[in-house]
Scaffold this motif. Structure first.
Motif, PDB file in Angstrom:
ATOM      1  N   LEU A 154       0.853  -1.179   0.000  1.00 14.76           N
ATOM      2  CA  LEU A 154       0.000   0.000   0.000  1.00 14.76           C
ATOM      3  C   LEU A 154       0.888   1.227   0.000  1.00 14.76           C
ATOM      4  N   HIS A 155       0.720   2.052  -1.001  1.00 12.34           N
ATOM      5  CA  HIS A 155       1.469   3.299  -1.072  1.00 12.34           C
ATOM      6  C   HIS A 155       0.643   4.392  -0.423  1.00 12.34           C
ATOM      7  N   LEU A 156       1.181   4.993   0.612  1.00 12.86           N
ATOM      8  CA  LEU A 156       0.505   6.092   1.286  1.00 12.86           C
ATOM      9  C   LEU A 156       1.281   7.367   0.998  1.00 12.86           C
ATOM     10  N   PRO A 157       0.825   8.124  -0.003  1.00 13.49           N
ATOM     11  CA  PRO A 157       1.559   9.335  -0.356  1.00 13.49           C
ATOM     12  C   PRO A 157       1.468  10.385   0.736  1.00 13.49           C
ATOM     13  N   ALA A 158       2.588  11.018   1.014  1.00 12.94           N
ATOM     14  CA  ALA A 158       2.635  12.085   2.010  1.00 12.94           C
ATOM     15  C   ALA A 158       2.519  13.422   1.283  1.00 12.94           C
ATOM     16  N   PRO A 159       1.596  14.251   1.696  1.00 12.39           N
ATOM     17  CA  PRO A 159       1.424  15.529   1.020  1.00 12.39           C
ATOM     18  C   PRO A 159       2.565  16.495   1.305  1.00 12.39           C
ATOM     19  N   THR A 160       2.833  17.360   0.344  1.00 13.58           N
ATOM     20  CA  THR A 160       3.829  18.411   0.535  1.00 13.58           C
ATOM     21  C   THR A 160       3.165  19.737   0.866  1.00 13.58           C
ATOM     22  N   ASP A 161       1.924  19.888   0.486  1.00 13.60           N
ATOM     23  CA  ASP A 161       1.175  21.114   0.731  1.00 13.60           C
ATOM     24  C   ASP A 161       0.906  21.273   2.230  1.00 13.60           C
ATOM     25  N   PRO A 162       1.161  22.460   2.796  1.00 17.66           N
ATOM     26  CA  PRO A 162       0.962  22.658   4.243  1.00 17.66           C
ATOM     27  C   PRO A 162      -0.469  22.394   4.722  1.00 17.66           C
ATOM     28  N   LEU A 163      -1.473  22.800   3.953  1.00 14.28           N
ATOM     29  CA  LEU A 163      -2.850  22.530   4.352  1.00 14.28           C
ATOM     30  C   LEU A 163      -3.135  21.030   4.369  1.00 14.28           C
ATOM     31  N   LEU A 164      -2.626  20.334   3.371  1.00 12.11           N
ATOM     32  CA  LEU A 164      -2.840  18.885   3.311  1.00 12.11           C
ATOM     33  C   LEU A 164      -2.076  18.170   4.406  1.00 12.11           C
TER      34      LEU A 164
ATOM     35  N   ASP B 277     -16.031  20.168   6.715  1.00 11.02           N
ATOM     36  CA  ASP B 277     -15.763  20.308   8.151  1.00 11.02           C
ATOM     37  C   ASP B 277     -14.275  20.433   8.433  1.00 11.02           C
ATOM     38  N   HIS B 278     -13.487  19.597   7.805  1.00 14.01           N
ATOM     39  CA  HIS B 278     -12.034  19.673   7.999  1.00 14.01           C
ATOM     40  C   HIS B 278     -11.496  20.997   7.487  1.00 14.01           C
ATOM     41  N   GLY B 279     -12.012  21.435   6.352  1.00 11.75           N
ATOM     42  CA  GLY B 279     -11.572  22.710   5.789  1.00 11.75           C
ATOM     43  C   GLY B 279     -11.806  23.862   6.742  1.00 11.75           C
ATOM     44  N   ARG B 280     -12.973  23.882   7.365  1.00 11.35           N
ATOM     45  CA  ARG B 280     -13.250  24.944   8.340  1.00 11.35           C
ATOM     46  C   ARG B 280     -12.257  24.882   9.489  1.00 11.35           C
ATOM     47  N   ARG B 281     -11.889  23.680   9.882  1.00  9.84           N
ATOM     48  CA  ARG B 281     -10.961  23.512  11.014  1.00  9.84           C
ATOM     49  C   ARG B 281      -9.552  24.003  10.674  1.00  9.84           C
ATOM     50  N   ILE B 282      -9.117  23.779   9.425  1.00  8.84           N
ATOM     51  CA  ILE B 282      -7.741  24.155   9.068  1.00  8.84           C
ATOM     52  C   ILE B 282      -7.653  25.422   8.232  1.00  8.84           C
ATOM     53  N   GLY B 283      -8.801  26.031   7.936  1.00 11.12           N
ATOM     54  CA  GLY B 283      -8.794  27.324   7.259  1.00 11.12           C
ATOM     55  C   GLY B 283      -8.737  27.272   5.745  1.00 11.12           C
ATOM     56  N   ALA B 284      -9.466  26.357   5.148  1.00  6.77           N
ATOM     57  CA  ALA B 284      -9.516  26.260   3.690  1.00  6.77           C
ATOM     58  C   ALA B 284     -10.869  25.708   3.276  1.00  6.77           C
TER      59      ALA B 284
END
Length: 109
Positions: free
Chosen positions: A1-11, A30-37
């Motif tokens: 299983l490949h679990l890609p790690a995001p490079t984007d700070p929000l991700l 809901d997650h977007g509201r929590r992290i500001g996106a």
């Protein structure tokens, strides 16, 4: 299983939330509201950064966590609920479609 790690700070912030609690069933809104996106921004960044939709990525995070729990001897039903599936049978189906065998069996070599 490949679990890609995001490079984007929000991700990365979203990744931390989901890794901490893979059973978190909150929507991308809901997650977007929590992290500001917005959900749209997060969806676009997921597609650009990882080439995945939110449901695809969340499933990979959950399966990765499930593999760790199964390796530690955690029962399948417990793993299913710890990782956010509504039932053991749903988890088993996703697992089988992904890996070609059920979580309770070992693949033959």
């Amino acid at each position: 299983l490949h679990l890609p790690a995001p490079t984007d700070p929000l991700l990365r912030a979203l990744h931390d939330i989901l890794r901490t609690d893979p059973a978190d069933n909150r929507s991308l809104d809901d997650h977007g509201r929590r992290i500001g996106a917005s959900a749209r921004t997060l969806s676009r960044r997921l597609r650009d950064d990882l080439g995945l939709t939110y449901p695809q990525w969340r499933t990979q995070i959950r399966l990765h966590h499930a593999l760790i729990l199964l390796a530690d001897g955690t029962p399948v039903t417990t793993v299913a609920h710890h990782c956010g599936w509504s039932s053991a049978s749903t988890f088993i189906d996703v697992f089988r479609r992904t890996f070609g065998h059920t979580p309770g069996t070992r693949p033959t070599t």
